[in-house]
Design a protein around this motif. Structure first.
Motif, PDB file in Angstrom:
ATOM      1  N   ALA A  25       0.871  -1.181   0.000  1.00 37.66           N
ATOM      2  CA  ALA A  25       0.000   0.000   0.000  1.00 37.66           C
ATOM      3  C   ALA A  25       0.905   1.227   0.000  1.00 37.66           C
ATOM      4  CB  ALA A  25      -0.899   0.007   1.234  1.00 37.66           C
ATOM      5  N   VAL A  26       0.279   2.386  -0.033  1.00 38.04           N
ATOM      6  CA  VAL A  26       1.014   3.642   0.159  1.00 38.04           C
ATOM      7  C   VAL A  26       0.853   4.054   1.620  1.00 38.04           C
ATOM      8  CG1 VAL A  26       1.239   6.062  -0.473  1.00 38.04           C
ATOM      9  CG2 VAL A  26       0.685   4.366  -2.224  1.00 38.04           C
ATOM     10  N   TYR A  27       1.966   4.390   2.257  1.00 36.61           N
ATOM     11  CA  TYR A  27       1.961   4.786   3.656  1.00 36.61           C
ATOM     12  C   TYR A  27       2.287   6.277   3.763  1.00 36.61           C
ATOM     13  CZ  TYR A  27       1.695  -0.124   4.822  1.00 36.61           C
ATOM     14  OH  TYR A  27       1.276  -1.424   4.944  1.00 36.61           O
ATOM     15  N   PHE A  28       1.406   6.992   4.455  1.00 33.91           N
ATOM     16  CA  PHE A  28       1.602   8.411   4.676  1.00 33.91           C
ATOM     17  C   PHE A  28       1.936   8.669   6.138  1.00 33.91           C
ATOM     18  CE2 PHE A  28       0.346  10.211   0.674  1.00 33.91           C
ATOM     19  CZ  PHE A  28      -0.592   9.354   0.147  1.00 33.91           C
ATOM     20  N   CYS A  29       2.961   9.435   6.341  1.00 31.70           N
ATOM     21  CA  CYS A  29       3.302   9.945   7.654  1.00 31.70           C
ATOM     22  C   CYS A  29       2.567  11.283   7.817  1.00 31.70           C
ATOM     23  CB  CYS A  29       4.816  10.144   7.690  1.00 31.70           C
ATOM     24  SG  CYS A  29       5.458  11.038   9.078  1.00 31.70           S
ATOM     25  N   ALA A  30       2.108  11.593   9.033  1.00 33.70           N
ATOM     26  CA  ALA A  30       1.429  12.865   9.276  1.00 33.70           C
ATOM     27  C   ALA A  30       1.821  13.386  10.651  1.00 33.70           C
ATOM     28  CB  ALA A  30      -0.086  12.701   9.168  1.00 33.70           C
ATOM     29  N   ALA A  31       1.759  14.689  10.807  1.00 33.92           N
ATOM     30  CA  ALA A  31       2.145  15.299  12.069  1.00 33.92           C
ATOM     31  C   ALA A  31       1.222  16.466  12.393  1.00 33.92           C
ATOM     32  CB  ALA A  31       3.594  15.793  11.989  1.00 33.92           C
ATOM     33  N   SER A  32       1.094  16.742  13.686  1.00 33.54           N
ATOM     34  CA  SER A  32       0.328  17.915  14.088  1.00 33.54           C
ATOM     35  C   SER A  32       0.940  18.537  15.332  1.00 33.54           C
ATOM     36  CB  SER A  32      -1.133  17.571  14.351  1.00 33.54           C
ATOM     37  OG  SER A  32      -1.280  16.919  15.597  1.00 33.54           O
ATOM     38  N   ALA A  33       0.664  19.806  15.504  1.00 32.70           N
ATOM     39  CA  ALA A  33       1.047  20.526  16.716  1.00 32.70           C
ATOM     40  C   ALA A  33      -0.224  20.733  17.504  1.00 32.70           C
ATOM     41  CB  ALA A  33       1.693  21.858  16.353  1.00 32.70           C
ATOM     42  N   ARG A  34      -0.376  20.029  18.601  1.00 29.67           N
ATOM     43  CA  ARG A  34      -1.661  20.022  19.311  1.00 29.67           C
ATOM     44  C   ARG A  34      -1.988  21.385  19.908  1.00 29.67           C
ATOM     45  NH1 ARG A  34      -2.849  14.204  22.060  1.00 29.67           N
ATOM     46  NH2 ARG A  34      -4.159  13.673  20.287  1.00 29.67           N
ATOM     47  N   ALA A  35      -0.979  22.103  20.344  1.00 32.76           N
ATOM     48  CA  ALA A  35      -1.237  23.432  20.873  1.00 32.76           C
ATOM     49  C   ALA A  35      -1.745  24.318  19.744  1.00 32.76           C
ATOM     50  CB  ALA A  35       0.041  24.017  21.459  1.00 32.76           C
ATOM     51  N   GLY A  36      -2.813  25.028  20.007  1.00 32.38           N
ATOM     52  CA  GLY A  36      -3.352  25.908  18.972  1.00 32.38           C
ATOM     53  C   GLY A  36      -4.175  25.189  17.946  1.00 32.38           C
ATOM     54  N   PHE A  37      -4.411  23.877  18.212  1.00 29.50           N
ATOM     55  CA  PHE A  37      -5.349  23.140  17.370  1.00 29.50           C
ATOM     56  C   PHE A  37      -4.915  23.114  15.918  1.00 29.50           C
ATOM     57  CE2 PHE A  37      -8.556  20.995  19.184  1.00 29.50           C
ATOM     58  CZ  PHE A  37      -9.810  21.101  18.618  1.00 29.50           C
ATOM     59  N   GLN A  38      -3.641  22.892  15.696  1.00 30.24           N
ATOM     60  CA  GLN A  38      -3.128  22.868  14.339  1.00 30.24           C
ATOM     61  C   GLN A  38      -3.603  21.630  13.581  1.00 30.24           C
ATOM     62  OE1 GLN A  38      -1.376  25.497  12.992  1.00 30.24           O
ATOM     63  NE2 GLN A  38      -2.172  26.323  14.900  1.00 30.24           N
ATOM     64  N   LYS A  39      -3.684  21.761  12.287  1.00 33.04           N
ATOM     65  CA  LYS A  39      -4.174  20.683  11.437  1.00 33.04           C
ATOM     66  C   LYS A  39      -3.059  19.696  11.126  1.00 33.04           C
ATOM     67  CE  LYS A  39      -8.251  22.375  11.324  1.00 33.04           C
ATOM     68  NZ  LYS A  39      -8.077  22.947  12.660  1.00 33.04           N
ATOM     69  N   LEU A  40      -3.470  18.517  10.660  1.00 30.68           N
ATOM     70  CA  LEU A  40      -2.521  17.505  10.239  1.00 30.68           C
ATOM     71  C   LEU A  40      -1.760  17.956   9.004  1.00 30.68           C
ATOM     72  CD1 LEU A  40      -4.209  13.980  10.405  1.00 30.68           C
ATOM     73  CD2 LEU A  40      -2.303  14.844  11.760  1.00 30.68           C
ATOM     74  N   VAL A  41      -0.461  17.674   8.992  1.00 31.84           N
ATOM     75  CA  VAL A  41       0.369  17.892   7.812  1.00 31.84           C
ATOM     76  C   VAL A  41       0.876  16.529   7.369  1.00 31.84           C
ATOM     77  CG1 VAL A  41       2.423  18.992   6.866  1.00 31.84           C
ATOM     78  CG2 VAL A  41       1.069  20.174   8.619  1.00 31.84           C
ATOM     79  N   PHE A  42       0.621  16.196   6.108  1.00 34.75           N
ATOM     80  CA  PHE A  42       0.975  14.879   5.597  1.00 34.75           C
ATOM     81  C   PHE A  42       2.269  14.919   4.799  1.00 34.75           C
ATOM     82  CE2 PHE A  42      -2.594  12.024   6.350  1.00 34.75           C
ATOM     83  CZ  PHE A  42      -3.599  12.908   6.721  1.00 34.75           C
ATOM     84  N   GLY A  43       2.976  13.799   4.821  1.00 29.94           N
ATOM     85  CA  GLY A  43       4.109  13.601   3.937  1.00 29.94           C
ATOM     86  C   GLY A  43       3.634  13.186   2.561  1.00 29.94           C
ATOM     87  N   THR A  44       4.582  12.959   1.665  1.00 29.04           N
ATOM     88  CA  THR A  44       4.257  12.650   0.277  1.00 29.04           C
ATOM     89  C   THR A  44       3.949  11.185   0.041  1.00 29.04           C
ATOM     90  OG1 THR A  44       6.609  12.492  -0.163  1.00 29.04           O
ATOM     91  CG2 THR A  44       5.536  14.592  -0.675  1.00 29.04           C
ATOM     92  N   GLY A  45       4.223  10.339   1.034  1.00 28.10           N
ATOM     93  CA  GLY A  45       3.871   8.931   0.904  1.00 28.10           C
ATOM     94  C   GLY A  45       5.015   8.069   0.427  1.00 28.10           C
ATOM     95  N   THR A  46       5.006   6.809   0.874  1.00 30.86           N
ATOM     96  CA  THR A  46       5.946   5.785   0.412  1.00 30.86           C
ATOM     97  C   THR A  46       5.135   4.568  -0.011  1.00 30.86           C
ATOM     98  OG1 THR A  46       7.745   6.472   1.881  1.00 30.86           O
ATOM     99  CG2 THR A  46       7.816   4.213   1.052  1.00 30.86           C
ATOM    100  N   ARG A  47       5.368   4.134  -1.235  1.00 31.61           N
ATOM    101  CA  ARG A  47       4.664   2.947  -1.735  1.00 31.61           C
ATOM    102  C   ARG A  47       5.447   1.711  -1.341  1.00 31.61           C
ATOM    103  NH1 ARG A  47       0.799   2.376  -5.410  1.00 31.61           N
ATOM    104  NH2 ARG A  47       1.061   4.552  -6.050  1.00 31.61           N
ATOM    105  N   LEU A  48       4.816   0.862  -0.532  1.00 27.36           N
ATOM    106  CA  LEU A  48       5.441  -0.392  -0.088  1.00 27.36           C
ATOM    107  C   LEU A  48       4.908  -1.552  -0.912  1.00 27.36           C
ATOM    108  CD1 LEU A  48       7.116  -2.079   1.966  1.00 27.36           C
ATOM    109  CD2 LEU A  48       5.049  -2.186   3.374  1.00 27.36           C
ATOM    110  N   LEU A  49       5.828  -2.343  -1.428  1.00 23.36           N
ATOM    111  CA  LEU A  49       5.458  -3.562  -2.147  1.00 23.36           C
ATOM    112  C   LEU A  49       6.082  -4.742  -1.433  1.00 23.36           C
ATOM    113  CD1 LEU A  49       4.185  -5.031  -4.556  1.00 23.36           C
ATOM    114  CD2 LEU A  49       6.307  -4.653  -5.821  1.00 23.36           C
ATOM    115  N   VAL A  50       5.233  -5.635  -0.943  1.00 22.27           N
ATOM    116  CA  VAL A  50       5.707  -6.835  -0.281  1.00 22.27           C
ATOM    117  C   VAL A  50       5.458  -8.011  -1.214  1.00 22.27           C
ATOM    118  CG1 VAL A  50       5.518  -8.319   1.737  1.00 22.27           C
ATOM    119  CG2 VAL A  50       5.158  -5.846   1.969  1.00 22.27           C
ATOM    120  N   SER A  51       6.534  -8.627  -1.629  1.00 24.79           N
ATOM    121  CA  SER A  51       6.403  -9.730  -2.595  1.00 24.79           C
ATOM    122  C   SER A  51       6.474 -11.072  -1.881  1.00 24.79           C
ATOM    123  CB  SER A  51       7.516  -9.636  -3.642  1.00 24.79           C
ATOM    124  OG  SER A  51       8.774  -9.570  -3.011  1.00 24.79           O
ATOM    125  N   PRO A  52       5.670 -12.036  -2.382  1.00 22.38           N
ATOM    126  CA  PRO A  52       5.635 -13.370  -1.757  1.00 22.38           C
ATOM    127  C   PRO A  52       6.975 -14.082  -1.890  1.00 22.38           C
ATOM    128  CG  PRO A  52       3.762 -13.043  -3.226  1.00 22.38           C
ATOM    129  CD  PRO A  52       4.710 -11.902  -3.461  1.00 22.38           C
TER     130      PRO A  52
END
Lengths: 116, 113
Positions: free
Chosen positions: B86-113
């Motif tokens: 799948a594609v995995y997104f990292c996200a971060a927020s600053a809880r003080a001041g009720f800041q919104k989530l900021v997402f990374g650009t994503g990493t596509r993971l492929l797990v092969s059998p």
């Protein structure tokens, strides 16, 4: 329904046309969000609403407007679509109660929009 | 200015091995971090989170590590399964001041059998 629904699933739109993307949630979450996902740019926040009747601008609000007349619905409108608005649009919601981790957002399945 | 960065656009791993997805951030005000997982044609789903008061959080096969001094977090998946592809997104927020989530650009993971 359970969760968040978005409509339409996909749309091809002529540049200059007006378009409203619909989003409905049934979880009674007070906060809702619109994101766009573009290759190499991740998810970027367009607009948000912390509660019914209030809205705010995100990272990329230009060319988009939102309204939040009630808790469940959060439509996103493109007043005059341009090709750079070609993207996948995700609606999300979260619970802003102090006891809940507000950052845990629940996403809809997305609307794929192509502006020609 | 990308506040949350995922420098690896893709990662390939064999089934049963460990997958390590990395994320760096620049905003020292961020104090809550999350990983979301996204399958094609679906919306992202929450996977695991960590507060800045911790340096590790574990949930089954998934563990998130936070290194505040390096402004770095990582997601470890052990053992990796093909269904983890799948594609995995990292996200971060600053809880003080009720800041919104900021997402990374994503990493596509492929797990092969």
């Amino acid at each position: 329904i359970a969760g968040i629904t978005q409509a339409p699933t996909s749309q091809i739109l002529a540049a200059g046309r007006r378009m409203t993307l619909r989003c409905t949630q049934d979880m009674r979450h007070n906060a809702m969000y619109w994101y766009r996902q573009d290759l190499g740019l991740g998810l970027r926040l367009i607009h948000y609403s912390n509660t019914a009747g209030t809205t705010g601008k995100g990272e990329v609000p230009d060319g988009y407007s939102v309204s939040r007349a009630n808790t469940d619905d959060f439509p996103l409108t493109l007043a005059s679509a341009v090709p750079s608005q070609t993207s996948v649009y995700f609606c999300a919601s979260s619970d802003l109660e102090p006891s809940s981790p507000r950052e845990t957002q629940y996403f809809g399945p997305g609307t794929r929009l192509l502006v020609l | 200015d990308q506040q949350v960065k995922q420098n690896s656009p893709s990662l390939s791993v064999q089934e049963g091995r460990i997958s390590i997805l990395n994320c760096d951030y620049t905003n020292s005000m961020f104090d809550y971090f999350l990983w979301y997982k996204k399958y094609p044609a679906e919306g992202p789903t929450f996977l695991i989170s960590i507060s800045s008061i911790k340096d590790k959080n574990e949930d089954g096969r998934f563990t998130v590590f936070l290194n505040k001094s390096a402004k770095h977090l990582s997601l470890h998946i052990v053992p990796s399964q093909p269904g983890d592809s799948a594609v995995y997104f990292c996200a971060a927020s600053a809880r003080a001041g009720f800041q919104k989530l900021v997402f990374g650009t994503g990493t596509r993971l492929l797990v092969s059998p």
